[in-house]
Design an enzyme around this catalytic site. Sequence first.
Site, PDB file in Angstrom:
ATOM      1  N   ASN A   9      33.573 -20.598  -2.912  1.00 38.04           N
ATOM      2  CA  ASN A   9      32.691 -21.242  -1.929  1.00 38.04           C
ATOM      3  C   ASN A   9      31.617 -20.208  -1.582  1.00 38.04           C
ATOM      4  O   ASN A   9      31.865 -19.297  -0.799  1.00 38.04           O
ATOM      5  CB  ASN A   9      33.511 -21.633  -0.690  1.00 38.04           C
ATOM      6  CG  ASN A   9      32.647 -22.209   0.411  1.00 38.04           C
ATOM      7  OD1 ASN A   9      31.465 -22.493   0.212  1.00 38.04           O
ATOM      8  ND2 ASN A   9      33.234 -22.393   1.584  1.00 38.04           N
ATOM      9  N   TRP A  10      30.463 -20.372  -2.218  1.00 38.79           N
ATOM     10  CA  TRP A  10      29.409 -19.359  -2.053  1.00 38.79           C
ATOM     11  C   TRP A  10      28.737 -19.444  -0.690  1.00 38.79           C
ATOM     12  O   TRP A  10      28.005 -18.552  -0.304  1.00 38.79           O
ATOM     13  CB  TRP A  10      28.360 -19.500  -3.148  1.00 38.79           C
ATOM     14  CG  TRP A  10      28.855 -19.232  -4.543  1.00 38.79           C
ATOM     15  CD1 TRP A  10      30.131 -18.899  -4.923  1.00 38.79           C
ATOM     16  CD2 TRP A  10      28.088 -19.267  -5.756  1.00 38.79           C
ATOM     17  NE1 TRP A  10      30.189 -18.730  -6.285  1.00 38.79           N
ATOM     18  CE2 TRP A  10      28.958 -18.950  -6.823  1.00 38.79           C
ATOM     19  CE3 TRP A  10      26.748 -19.547  -6.046  1.00 38.79           C
ATOM     20  CZ2 TRP A  10      28.522 -18.889  -8.152  1.00 38.79           C
ATOM     21  CZ3 TRP A  10      26.308 -19.498  -7.374  1.00 38.79           C
ATOM     22  CH2 TRP A  10      27.192 -19.165  -8.409  1.00 38.79           C
ATOM     23  N   LYS A  11      28.946 -20.545   0.017  1.00 44.28           N
ATOM     24  CA  LYS A  11      28.313 -20.773   1.325  1.00 44.28           C
ATOM     25  C   LYS A  11      26.790 -20.618   1.197  1.00 44.28           C
ATOM     26  O   LYS A  11      26.236 -20.979   0.160  1.00 44.28           O
ATOM     27  CB  LYS A  11      28.924 -19.845   2.378  1.00 44.28           C
ATOM     28  CG  LYS A  11      30.451 -19.949   2.406  1.00 44.28           C
ATOM     29  CD  LYS A  11      31.101 -19.272   3.573  1.00 44.28           C
ATOM     30  CE  LYS A  11      32.618 -19.446   3.481  1.00 44.28           C
ATOM     31  NZ  LYS A  11      33.344 -18.882   4.613  1.00 44.28           N
ATOM     32  N   HIS A  97      34.836 -28.405   5.760  1.00 44.74           N
ATOM     33  CA  HIS A  97      35.000 -26.967   5.989  1.00 44.74           C
ATOM     34  C   HIS A  97      34.853 -26.684   7.484  1.00 44.74           C
ATOM     35  O   HIS A  97      34.025 -27.310   8.165  1.00 44.74           O
ATOM     36  CB  HIS A  97      33.955 -26.184   5.183  1.00 44.74           C
ATOM     37  CG  HIS A  97      34.249 -24.714   5.168  1.00 44.74           C
ATOM     38  ND1 HIS A  97      33.961 -23.903   6.239  1.00 44.74           N
ATOM     39  CD2 HIS A  97      34.835 -23.931   4.234  1.00 44.74           C
ATOM     40  CE1 HIS A  97      34.365 -22.670   5.956  1.00 44.74           C
ATOM     41  NE2 HIS A  97      34.898 -22.665   4.748  1.00 44.74           N
ATOM     42  N   GLU A  99      33.411 -24.438   9.058  1.00 42.26           N
ATOM     43  CA  GLU A  99      32.041 -24.076   9.480  1.00 42.26           C
ATOM     44  C   GLU A  99      31.190 -25.325   9.676  1.00 42.26           C
ATOM     45  O   GLU A  99      30.338 -25.378  10.560  1.00 42.26           O
ATOM     46  CB  GLU A  99      31.420 -23.117   8.446  1.00 42.26           C
ATOM     47  CG  GLU A  99      32.052 -21.727   8.547  1.00 42.26           C
ATOM     48  CD  GLU A  99      32.053 -20.938   7.259  1.00 42.26           C
ATOM     49  OE1 GLU A  99      31.321 -21.278   6.314  1.00 42.26           O
ATOM     50  OE2 GLU A  99      32.815 -19.940   7.192  1.00 42.26           O
ATOM     51  N   GLU A 169      42.844 -23.813   5.333  1.00 40.27           N
ATOM     52  CA  GLU A 169      42.077 -22.613   5.669  1.00 40.27           C
ATOM     53  C   GLU A 169      42.215 -22.313   7.167  1.00 40.27           C
ATOM     54  O   GLU A 169      41.470 -22.872   7.981  1.00 40.27           O
ATOM     55  CB  GLU A 169      40.603 -22.819   5.346  1.00 40.27           C
ATOM     56  CG  GLU A 169      40.338 -23.111   3.895  1.00 40.27           C
ATOM     57  CD  GLU A 169      38.926 -22.698   3.508  1.00 40.27           C
ATOM     58  OE1 GLU A 169      38.785 -21.923   2.562  1.00 40.27           O
ATOM     59  OE2 GLU A 169      37.969 -23.132   4.165  1.00 40.27           O
ATOM     60  N   GLY A 175      36.741 -15.179   6.593  1.00 42.98           N
ATOM     61  CA  GLY A 175      35.699 -14.152   6.711  1.00 42.98           C
ATOM     62  C   GLY A 175      36.059 -13.022   7.667  1.00 42.98           C
ATOM     63  O   GLY A 175      35.209 -12.234   8.055  1.00 42.98           O
ATOM     64  N   SER A 215      40.035 -15.135   3.614  1.00 40.98           N
ATOM     65  CA  SER A 215      40.126 -13.718   3.229  1.00 40.98           C
ATOM     66  C   SER A 215      41.066 -13.483   2.044  1.00 40.98           C
ATOM     67  O   SER A 215      41.759 -12.465   1.967  1.00 40.98           O
ATOM     68  CB  SER A 215      40.547 -12.860   4.428  1.00 40.98           C
ATOM     69  OG  SER A 215      39.579 -12.969   5.453  1.00 40.98           O
ATOM     70  N   GLY A 236      35.875 -17.512  -0.353  1.00 39.91           N
ATOM     71  CA  GLY A 236      34.524 -17.325   0.167  1.00 39.91           C
ATOM     72  C   GLY A 236      33.941 -16.002  -0.298  1.00 39.91           C
ATOM     73  O   GLY A 236      33.452 -15.878  -1.428  1.00 39.91           O
ATOM     74  N   GLY A 237      34.016 -14.993   0.573  1.00 38.04           N
ATOM     75  CA  GLY A 237      33.397 -13.688   0.310  1.00 38.04           C
ATOM     76  C   GLY A 237      33.680 -13.127  -1.077  1.00 38.04           C
ATOM     77  O   GLY A 237      32.768 -12.672  -1.772  1.00 38.04           O
TER      78      GLY A 237
HETATM   79  P1  PGA Z   1      36.587 -16.222   3.005  1.00 41.65           P
HETATM   80  O1  PGA Z   1      36.134 -17.750   3.164  1.00 41.65           O
HETATM   81  O2  PGA Z   1      37.306 -16.101   1.697  1.00 41.65           O
HETATM   82  O3  PGA Z   1      35.312 -15.440   3.047  1.00 41.65           O
HETATM   83  O4  PGA Z   1      37.486 -15.913   4.172  1.00 41.65           O
HETATM   84  C1  PGA Z   1      36.938 -18.809   2.709  1.00 41.65           C
HETATM   85  C2  PGA Z   1      36.250 -20.109   3.004  1.00 41.65           C
HETATM   86  O5  PGA Z   1      35.641 -20.232   4.075  1.00 41.65           O
HETATM   87  O6  PGA Z   1      36.289 -21.048   2.181  1.00 41.65           O
END
Ligand code: PGA
Length: 252
Positions: A9-11, A97, A99, A169, A175, A215, A236-237
């Site tokens: 998930n590159w966001k 998600h 966010e 999640e 994050g 994470s 994500g990251g």
């Molecule tokens: P993260 O994000 O791996 O940076 O914690 C995961 C996500 O939000 O899908």
Amino acid sequence: MRKKVVAGNWKCNTTLQEGVDLAKAVNNVVNEKGADDVVVVLGTPFTHITKAIENVDTKRIGVSAQNCAAEAKGAFTGEVSAAMIKSTGAEYVILGHSERREYYGETSETLNKKLALSLENGLTPIYCCGEPLEIREAGNQKEYVIKQLKETIFNLSADEFGKIIVAYEPIWAIGTGKTATTEQAQEMHKDIRDSIADQFGEEVANNTSILYGGSCNPKNANELFANPDVDGGLIGGASLKADDFIQIINAY
Ligand code: PGA
């Protein structure tokens, strides 16, 4: 049998060129090493989807949007519909998600519309659920997450549900560098699978891929993915660094 899935998930990260380079780097390694037993997905920004598809072997790597419009089409400035996403060749869409729920006010009602449109257009939703820290601290995470499912994906028919990928999640782990312990992840994944079995039956539950997100990195992926009810990760990251993402794919 359910599939193992590692989805990035590159966001809101990467320019088009950086995204193309990242997609190419992942593609090269996946092509060399096979990774046939794992479905690899790149969740790119809308602007990168077409180019990402051009630069990967789509038999091995799927491309995903990170959201879609709650309406089919029309006067909704700035929105991107499920049909538009499908027309690029993308196969997946991340929905719900935390966010999006937190910063863009997405409710279960909005998500139900997005789920319906995604499925109608032949996209595979990667549906996210997960609790905030205060709910975890109060020990109410199971009730919280199951309620999210009941208000959304449990309204689908068994047939439709069979097309969904679920991603658990915990918001406190996204994050933050703070990962759920392997016990916490397994416990919640098992609770989710049991509730799917109650709703749709054992067979559907056993065939549903439930990914862990929050994470996840090359150091902890192995341990997390070793849990019987963890079928991969939404990353994500660590999906922004080709080497890290590839190590996570290879954690299986
Ligand atoms: P993260 O994000 O791996 O940076 O914690 C995961 C996500 O939000 O899908």
